[in-house]
Scaffold this motif. Structure first.
Motif, PDB file in Angstrom:
ATOM      1  N   ALA A 134     -28.004   3.729 -50.666  1.00 43.58           N
ATOM      2  CA  ALA A 134     -28.490   2.351 -50.598  1.00 43.58           C
ATOM      3  C   ALA A 134     -28.846   1.825 -51.988  1.00 43.58           C
ATOM      4  CB  ALA A 134     -29.705   2.273 -49.669  1.00 43.58           C
ATOM      5  N   THR A 135     -29.421   2.675 -52.837  1.00 44.45           N
ATOM      6  CA  THR A 135     -29.755   2.249 -54.194  1.00 44.45           C
ATOM      7  C   THR A 135     -28.501   1.928 -55.002  1.00 44.45           C
ATOM      8  OG1 THR A 135     -31.738   3.639 -54.134  1.00 44.45           O
ATOM      9  CG2 THR A 135     -30.993   2.899 -56.283  1.00 44.45           C
ATOM     10  N   LEU A 136     -27.472   2.760 -54.865  1.00 43.58           N
ATOM     11  CA  LEU A 136     -26.220   2.509 -55.583  1.00 43.58           C
ATOM     12  C   LEU A 136     -25.557   1.220 -55.112  1.00 43.58           C
ATOM     13  CD1 LEU A 136     -24.699   6.116 -55.772  1.00 43.58           C
ATOM     14  CD2 LEU A 136     -25.770   4.804 -57.609  1.00 43.58           C
ATOM     15  N   ILE A 137     -25.579   0.972 -53.797  1.00 43.54           N
ATOM     16  CA  ILE A 137     -25.003  -0.273 -53.277  1.00 43.54           C
ATOM     17  C   ILE A 137     -25.816  -1.471 -53.759  1.00 43.54           C
ATOM     18  CG2 ILE A 137     -24.543  -1.581 -51.162  1.00 43.54           C
ATOM     19  CD1 ILE A 137     -23.903   1.022 -49.784  1.00 43.54           C
ATOM     20  N   LEU A 187     -28.691   2.109 -37.967  1.00 43.00           N
ATOM     21  CA  LEU A 187     -27.945   2.865 -38.974  1.00 43.00           C
ATOM     22  C   LEU A 187     -27.672   4.293 -38.514  1.00 43.00           C
ATOM     23  CD1 LEU A 187     -29.742   1.675 -42.242  1.00 43.00           C
ATOM     24  CD2 LEU A 187     -27.474   1.028 -41.456  1.00 43.00           C
ATOM     25  N   ALA A 188     -28.607   4.881 -37.763  1.00 41.87           N
ATOM     26  CA  ALA A 188     -28.448   6.268 -37.337  1.00 41.87           C
ATOM     27  C   ALA A 188     -27.748   6.415 -35.996  1.00 41.87           C
ATOM     28  CB  ALA A 188     -29.827   6.942 -37.266  1.00 41.87           C
ATOM     29  N   THR A 239     -20.938  -1.434 -45.258  1.00 42.74           N
ATOM     30  CA  THR A 239     -21.065  -2.770 -44.656  1.00 42.74           C
ATOM     31  C   THR A 239     -22.432  -3.001 -44.021  1.00 42.74           C
ATOM     32  OG1 THR A 239     -18.673  -2.874 -44.299  1.00 42.74           O
ATOM     33  CG2 THR A 239     -20.050  -4.368 -43.016  1.00 42.74           C
ATOM     34  N   PRO A 240     -22.919  -2.107 -43.136  1.00 39.92           N
ATOM     35  CA  PRO A 240     -24.270  -2.353 -42.576  1.00 39.92           C
ATOM     36  C   PRO A 240     -25.372  -2.293 -43.622  1.00 39.92           C
ATOM     37  CG  PRO A 240     -23.441  -0.219 -41.879  1.00 39.92           C
ATOM     38  CD  PRO A 240     -22.300  -0.925 -42.516  1.00 39.92           C
ATOM     39  N   LEU A 241     -25.234  -1.414 -44.622  1.00 35.77           N
ATOM     40  CA  LEU A 241     -26.252  -1.364 -45.670  1.00 35.77           C
ATOM     41  C   LEU A 241     -26.265  -2.649 -46.489  1.00 35.77           C
ATOM     42  CD1 LEU A 241     -25.987   2.302 -47.000  1.00 35.77           C
ATOM     43  CD2 LEU A 241     -27.815   1.303 -45.637  1.00 35.77           C
ATOM     44  N   ASN A 242     -25.091  -3.186 -46.765  1.00 34.52           N
ATOM     45  CA  ASN A 242     -25.008  -4.453 -47.496  1.00 34.52           C
ATOM     46  C   ASN A 242     -25.635  -5.581 -46.689  1.00 34.52           C
ATOM     47  OD1 ASN A 242     -24.390  -6.307 -49.457  1.00 34.52           O
ATOM     48  ND2 ASN A 242     -22.207  -6.383 -49.011  1.00 34.52           N
TER      49      ASN A 242
END
Length: 272
Positions: A134-137, A187-188, A239-242
């Motif tokens: 998530a940090t990298l995105i 997410l999980a 996609t969901p993290l974004n």
């Protein structure tokens, strides 16, 4: 000879101190600045640099004696605004870490914990993996620059004022914090659902063949299935993290646009 009045001096000090307070409140909590691995000196220097860049372009703050009680209240108000905006982004990463914790417990990997330098605590391996992803995105989509831009715009939409804030922003933040459970479960859910099918299959197998040692074969199968599912679903988590990160930025914009309480205008008495 140059003459400087007290009001001018207070205005010069306030033009830098009050924006710096709101900026430091956000940097102290919002990822990736607010992690425990980032030294406090770096946070302070970053806050001073941002305050120097945006202070000339914001509306003039009220000229208040920095050592007075109204100045203390204004200082507290700016800290609360910045901290609430940073907390909105921090909740997104907390939801991602919660998803990792759920996946770790489901696949039987909850015992594998590592020291997380950002939270200064023990974190599950899968949770730390998703947090780094998530940090990298967030950095790849320039989320840190968007966050600073929203913070700069908040001084126009929510200017520095001695008027008290409404409770609407805190109410919105509480509602947003409540969505952490739903975001983490969403997410999980793919990995947890597939592992649930795996556990049901193992249960049926143990009933049909009682001579099998379920504890001997169940743990390796569940662990292997969990790793395979993580490897399969990891490319699709961008996609969901974004989307979740975009929702966090929108919440920061909402918190930075909540107006303060305006004094009631005097009502004219009806003419006879």
């Amino acid at each position: 000879m140059i003459h400087v009045t007290t009001a001018q001096l207070y205005a010069w000090i306030g033009a830098f101190i009050w924006p710096l307070t709101r900026i430091l409140g956000l940097i102290a909590i919002a990822p990736p600045f607010g992690g425990g691995s980032v030294p406090s000196r770096i946070k302070l220097m970053l806050g001073i640099l941002i305050a120097i860049l945006i202070a000339p372009n914001i509306p003039a703050p009220p000229a208040i004696d920095p050592m007075s009680l109204p100045a203390l209240l204004l200082l507290t108000q700016q800290v609360i605004i910045g901290a609430s905006m940073g907390m909105a982004v921090r909740m997104v990463f907390a939801a991602v870490e919660m998803a990792g914790q759920i996946i770790s417990m489901t696949m039987g990997l909850s015992f594998a914990v590592f020291f997380d330098p950002s939270s200064q605590g023990q974190t599950a391996a899968v949770s730390q993996l998703l947090s780094y992803l998530a940090t990298l995105i967030f950095l790849a989509v320039n989320g840190h620059l968007v966050l600073i831009s929203v913070l700069s715009d908040s001084f126009t939409t929510l200017p520095i004022s001695a008027q008290p804030m409404t409770t609407e922003s805190l109410h919105q933040l509480v509602i947003w914090c409540g969505t952490i459970f739903s975001m983490g479960l969403q997410l999980a859910m793919p990995v947890v659902g597939a592992l649930l099918v795996t556990n049901l299959s193992l249960g049926i197998l143990s009933r049909s063949a009682p001579q099998l040692n379920l504890f001997g074969i169940g743990f390796p199968i569940t662990l292997s299935a969990g790793f395979i599912l993580i490897a399969v679903t990891l490319p699709y988590m961008a996609t969901p993290l974004n989307r979740v990160l975009n929702n966090g930025i929108e919440m920061v914009k909402l918190l930075g646009a909540t107006p303060t309480v305006q004094p009631a205008s005097p009502r004219l008495a009806p003419s006879p």
